[in-house]
Design a protein around this motif. Structure first.
Motif, PDB file in Angstrom:
ATOM      1  N   ALA A 137     -26.084  -1.739  17.232  1.00 59.13           N
ATOM      2  CA  ALA A 137     -24.465  -3.175  17.146  1.00 59.13           C
ATOM      3  C   ALA A 137     -23.748  -3.031  17.468  1.00 59.13           C
ATOM      4  O   ALA A 137     -22.841  -2.838  18.342  1.00 59.13           O
ATOM      5  N   MET A 138     -23.184  -1.557  16.972  1.00 59.09           N
ATOM      6  CA  MET A 138     -22.088  -0.825  17.236  1.00 59.09           C
ATOM      7  C   MET A 138     -21.489   0.011  18.317  1.00 59.09           C
ATOM      8  O   MET A 138     -20.702  -0.278  19.289  1.00 59.09           O
ATOM      9  N   PHE A 169     -15.724   2.494  19.246  1.00 53.52           N
ATOM     10  CA  PHE A 169     -16.980   1.929  18.700  1.00 53.52           C
ATOM     11  C   PHE A 169     -18.215   3.265  19.476  1.00 53.52           C
ATOM     12  O   PHE A 169     -19.314   3.233  18.275  1.00 53.52           O
ATOM     13  N   VAL A 180     -24.111  -1.181  21.335  1.00 54.53           N
ATOM     14  CA  VAL A 180     -23.893  -2.623  22.081  1.00 54.53           C
ATOM     15  C   VAL A 180     -21.796  -2.788  21.893  1.00 54.53           C
ATOM     16  O   VAL A 180     -22.167  -3.850  23.483  1.00 54.53           O
ATOM     17  N   LEU A 181     -21.885  -3.207  21.356  1.00 58.59           N
ATOM     18  CA  LEU A 181     -20.190  -3.729  21.356  1.00 58.59           C
ATOM     19  C   LEU A 181     -19.442  -3.427  21.801  1.00 58.59           C
ATOM     20  O   LEU A 181     -18.649  -3.591  22.377  1.00 58.59           O
ATOM     21  N   ILE A 227     -26.434   0.986  13.822  1.00 63.49           N
ATOM     22  CA  ILE A 227     -25.950   2.011  15.097  1.00 63.49           C
ATOM     23  C   ILE A 227     -26.387   1.126  16.594  1.00 63.49           C
ATOM     24  O   ILE A 227     -24.969   1.604  17.245  1.00 63.49           O
ATOM     25  N   LEU A 269     -20.160  -0.991  24.473  1.00 63.45           N
ATOM     26  CA  LEU A 269     -20.192  -1.257  25.906  1.00 63.45           C
ATOM     27  C   LEU A 269     -19.553  -2.611  26.356  1.00 63.45           C
ATOM     28  O   LEU A 269     -19.113  -2.770  27.518  1.00 63.45           O
ATOM     29  N   LYS A 270     -20.005  -3.646  25.285  1.00 63.69           N
ATOM     30  CA  LYS A 270     -19.776  -4.916  25.712  1.00 63.69           C
ATOM     31  C   LYS A 270     -18.194  -5.375  25.568  1.00 63.69           C
ATOM     32  O   LYS A 270     -17.078  -6.038  26.584  1.00 63.69           O
ATOM     33  N   MET A 271     -17.310  -4.277  25.303  1.00 58.44           N
ATOM     34  CA  MET A 271     -15.386  -4.183  24.756  1.00 58.44           C
ATOM     35  C   MET A 271     -14.810  -3.947  26.148  1.00 58.44           C
ATOM     36  O   MET A 271     -14.231  -3.046  26.230  1.00 58.44           O
ATOM     37  N   ASP A 272     -16.391  -3.217  26.399  1.00 60.42           N
ATOM     38  CA  ASP A 272     -15.984  -2.261  28.172  1.00 60.42           C
ATOM     39  C   ASP A 272     -15.011  -0.845  27.826  1.00 60.42           C
ATOM     40  O   ASP A 272     -14.560  -0.123  28.250  1.00 60.42           O
TER      41      ASP A 272
END
Lengths: 144, 61
Positions: free
Chosen positions: A60-61, A120, A63-64, A58, A66-69
């Motif tokens: 990781a999903m 995500f 944070v990913l 959860i 957020l990292k994908m904007d």
């Protein structure tokens, strides 16, 4: 075949109901902690592997996302779809609170995969809702 | 937080992994059943993505 499956499902439901415990402190604490920190509802009940897997997946999903904007929805936008997005996001509990405090996920979406990031984040919150319900079922003895 | 640009397929794969793990843990009892159901969900997610991709390809051609 469908009839026997239905009978076994009914028997399973009856067995679960018989195993269910009355409301305990853990039945309140586990879902609350599990909402705030994904997987923690399982960890406080000594389900170490399940708790860690839920935590990793959860977080990781989210944070990913957020990292994908991806976009983090706010509660007071007034748009119906935004409110639904907020309901999904808020399921992530502490992650949502931290990202709002640090003002993450408020930028303009500038590329196609940023929309995946938004999804995500929402799905991470929705999966945490499922994990919270599971922690509650463990706490009341409905599930081992 | 910026910069991660995954391809459509890798994003779908990551989505399938995380969702399958959570579904497996929460929807079944016992490690064996949980792993089996997680694998089933993963296969359905990825299979669905590939099938949808082929459907879109057929519509376009």
């Amino acid at each position: 075949m469908a009839n026997s499956r239905s009978k076994s499902a009914t028997a399973e439901l009856e067995r679960s109901s018989q195993n269910a415990q009355p409301l305990t402190a853990m039945a309140v604490i586990a879902p609350a902690v599990g909402w705030l920190i994904p997987g923690a509802g399982h960890l406080v009940q000594k389900r170490w592997i399940r708790g860690l897997l839920l935590l990793v997946c959860i977080v990781a999903m989210y944070v990913l996302g957020l990292k994908m904007d991806g976009h983090v929805y706010q509660p007071n936008s007034g748009e119906v779809l935004d409110i639904l997005g907020f309901v999904g996001d808020v399921g992530a509990g502490g992650l949502y609170i931290v990202s709002r405090v640090l003002d993450y996920g408020q930028g303009m979406i500038q590329h196609a995969t940023a929309d995946y990031g938004t999804k995500f984040i929402i799905v991470a919150g929705l999966l945490n809702f499922i994990a919270v319900v599971d922690a509650y079922h463990i706490a009341i003895g409905k599930k081992k | 937080m910026t910069g991660l640009a995954l391809s459509h397929f890798s994003a779908a794969l990551l989505f399938a992994v995380f969702a399958s793990v959570v579904f497996g843990i929460t929807q079944r009892e016992g490690a064996r059943d949980q792993m089996r159901y997680g694998a089933y969900c993963f296969a359905m997610f990825v299979g669905g993505v590939i099938a949808a991709g082929w459907v879109m390809w057929l519509i376009r051609h």
